[in-house]
Motif scaffolding. Sequence first.
Motif, mmCIF file in Angstrom:
data_model
loop_
_atom_site.group_PDB
_atom_site.id
_atom_site.type_symbol
_atom_site.label_atom_id
_atom_site.label_comp_id
_atom_site.label_asym_id
_atom_site.label_seq_id
_atom_site.Cartn_x
_atom_site.Cartn_y
_atom_site.Cartn_z
ATOM 1 N N LYS A 111 11.652 -6.110 25.238
ATOM 2 C CA LYS A 111 11.957 -5.106 26.264
ATOM 3 C C LYS A 111 12.865 -4.038 25.686
ATOM 4 O O LYS A 111 13.448 -4.195 24.614
ATOM 5 C CB LYS A 111 12.615 -5.765 27.479
ATOM 6 C CG LYS A 111 13.904 -6.519 27.172
ATOM 7 C CD LYS A 111 14.423 -7.273 28.389
ATOM 8 C CE LYS A 111 13.526 -8.428 28.758
ATOM 9 N NZ LYS A 111 14.088 -9.281 29.827
ATOM 10 N N SER A 112 12.988 -2.949 26.417
ATOM 11 C CA SER A 112 13.841 -1.854 25.977
ATOM 12 C C SER A 112 15.312 -2.224 26.154
ATOM 13 O O SER A 112 15.651 -3.174 26.871
ATOM 14 C CB SER A 112 13.543 -0.590 26.790
ATOM 15 O OG SER A 112 13.960 -0.758 28.133
ATOM 16 N N ILE A 113 16.184 -1.442 25.506
ATOM 17 C CA ILE A 113 17.624 -1.664 25.654
ATOM 18 C C ILE A 113 18.043 -1.417 27.095
ATOM 19 O O ILE A 113 18.852 -2.166 27.656
ATOM 20 C CB ILE A 113 18.423 -0.741 24.707
ATOM 21 C CG1 ILE A 113 17.940 -0.900 23.253
ATOM 22 C CG2 ILE A 113 19.913 -1.027 24.817
ATOM 23 C CD1 ILE A 113 18.005 -2.301 22.730
ATOM 24 N N ASP A 114 17.454 -0.388 27.706
ATOM 25 C CA ASP A 114 17.783 -0.081 29.095
ATOM 26 C C ASP A 114 17.405 -1.237 30.014
ATOM 27 O O ASP A 114 18.175 -1.624 30.904
ATOM 28 C CB ASP A 114 17.057 1.200 29.523
ATOM 29 C CG ASP A 114 17.448 1.660 30.912
ATOM 30 O OD1 ASP A 114 18.650 1.755 31.191
ATOM 31 O OD2 ASP A 114 16.543 1.912 31.737
ATOM 32 N N SER A 115 16.227 -1.838 29.798
ATOM 33 C CA SER A 115 15.797 -2.965 30.629
ATOM 34 C C SER A 115 16.706 -4.168 30.442
ATOM 35 O O SER A 115 17.078 -4.846 31.414
ATOM 36 C CB SER A 115 14.358 -3.354 30.283
ATOM 37 O OG SER A 115 13.463 -2.308 30.597
ATOM 38 N N LEU A 116 17.080 -4.449 29.184
ATOM 39 C CA LEU A 116 17.980 -5.574 28.924
ATOM 40 C C LEU A 116 19.347 -5.327 29.533
ATOM 41 O O LEU A 116 19.955 -6.238 30.114
ATOM 42 C CB LEU A 116 18.102 -5.808 27.416
ATOM 43 C CG LEU A 116 18.997 -6.983 27.003
ATOM 44 C CD1 LEU A 116 18.443 -8.302 27.546
ATOM 45 C CD2 LEU A 116 19.137 -7.041 25.481
ATOM 46 N N PHE A 117 19.816 -4.091 29.415
ATOM 47 C CA PHE A 117 21.112 -3.739 30.003
ATOM 48 C C PHE A 117 21.109 -3.987 31.512
ATOM 49 O O PHE A 117 22.034 -4.582 32.061
ATOM 50 C CB PHE A 117 21.425 -2.262 29.717
ATOM 51 C CG PHE A 117 22.744 -1.789 30.246
ATOM 52 C CD1 PHE A 117 23.897 -1.903 29.494
ATOM 53 C CD2 PHE A 117 22.835 -1.211 31.508
ATOM 54 C CE1 PHE A 117 25.111 -1.463 29.980
ATOM 55 C CE2 PHE A 117 24.043 -0.778 32.011
ATOM 56 C CZ PHE A 117 25.203 -0.888 31.243
ATOM 57 N N ARG A 118 20.061 -3.557 32.176
ATOM 58 C CA ARG A 118 19.976 -3.746 33.628
ATOM 59 C C ARG A 118 19.916 -5.227 33.989
ATOM 60 O O ARG A 118 20.447 -5.639 35.030
ATOM 61 C CB ARG A 118 18.750 -3.012 34.189
ATOM 62 C CG ARG A 118 18.877 -1.511 34.124
ATOM 63 C CD ARG A 118 17.581 -0.791 34.506
ATOM 64 N NE ARG A 118 17.698 0.650 34.354
ATOM 65 C CZ ARG A 118 18.195 1.466 35.282
ATOM 66 N NH1 ARG A 118 18.596 0.969 36.437
ATOM 67 N NH2 ARG A 118 18.283 2.760 35.057
ATOM 68 N N GLU A 119 19.285 -6.005 33.115
ATOM 69 C CA GLU A 119 19.203 -7.451 33.358
ATOM 70 C C GLU A 119 20.565 -8.105 33.180
ATOM 71 O O GLU A 119 20.999 -8.903 34.017
ATOM 72 C CB GLU A 119 18.198 -8.059 32.382
ATOM 73 C CG GLU A 119 17.996 -9.555 32.544
ATOM 74 C CD GLU A 119 16.985 -10.091 31.543
ATOM 75 O OE1 GLU A 119 17.370 -10.968 30.745
ATOM 76 O OE2 GLU A 119 15.834 -9.619 31.567
ATOM 77 N N VAL A 120 21.256 -7.758 32.096
ATOM 78 C CA VAL A 120 22.560 -8.374 31.804
ATOM 79 C C VAL A 120 23.596 -7.974 32.835
ATOM 80 O O VAL A 120 24.410 -8.788 33.297
ATOM 81 C CB VAL A 120 23.039 -7.967 30.386
ATOM 82 C CG1 VAL A 120 24.487 -8.386 30.153
ATOM 83 C CG2 VAL A 120 22.133 -8.585 29.334
#
Length: 232
Positions: free
Chosen positions: A220-229
């Motif tokens: 996944k993208s960094i943005d997607s991972l950031f939103r998940e974390v």
Amino acid sequence: MSVILECRSLTKKYGSTTALSDLNLSLERGRIVGLLGPNGSGKTTLIKLINGLLVPSSGTIKINGFEPGVESKKIVSYLPEKTYLPDWMKVSDAINFFKDFFADFDEKKAYEMLDHLHLDSSKRLKALSKGTKEKVQLILVMSRKADLYCLDEPIGGVDPAARDYILNTIITNYNENACVIISTHLIADIENVLDEVIFIKEGYLQLHASVDEIREKEGKSIDSLFREVFRC
């Protein structure tokens, strides 16, 4: 590449509030690093510690082997979150100020970047828009041949076109033997220029990894991972 920044058990407290807690971090030269986290996560505190504007409550921080001080300030180029140049200054005054203050300042590069903006250096800062003023400050910072660039929210509060200009200025003008730290919460706008990311949450290091490693491992993208974390 050699290590330019090293933090060991770095902690900063403001009274009973802990802004950074037991941070262990090493950053190498030749990398563009995203320092990512929501507002109040400790990003600005870390950048101020790097620049010697704050003193650690415990732990250590070293830039190219030096603790923050006179020697480290010679090799760190810092863009704070807020405008700090006085409005009475002309753009040329600001350039002369940086030229006098920093031995590694490249005056020719600064004027070349101003010409690219079609900006008259005789204009006073008070006559410039907020976005243009921020571009001038970025030009000053990126005209130094520094070893470590610390950019605190360089794209916050500016329009998308200005963001593109700012990011392009960063990636085309930094010393390639240096490390660039970009602090922001606008992940989608900068992830394409990043080599590594650091996630900080409530003063704690959540993640430090290369962008390629994250995309390969997480898919996944960094943005997607950031939103998940951070559950944004």
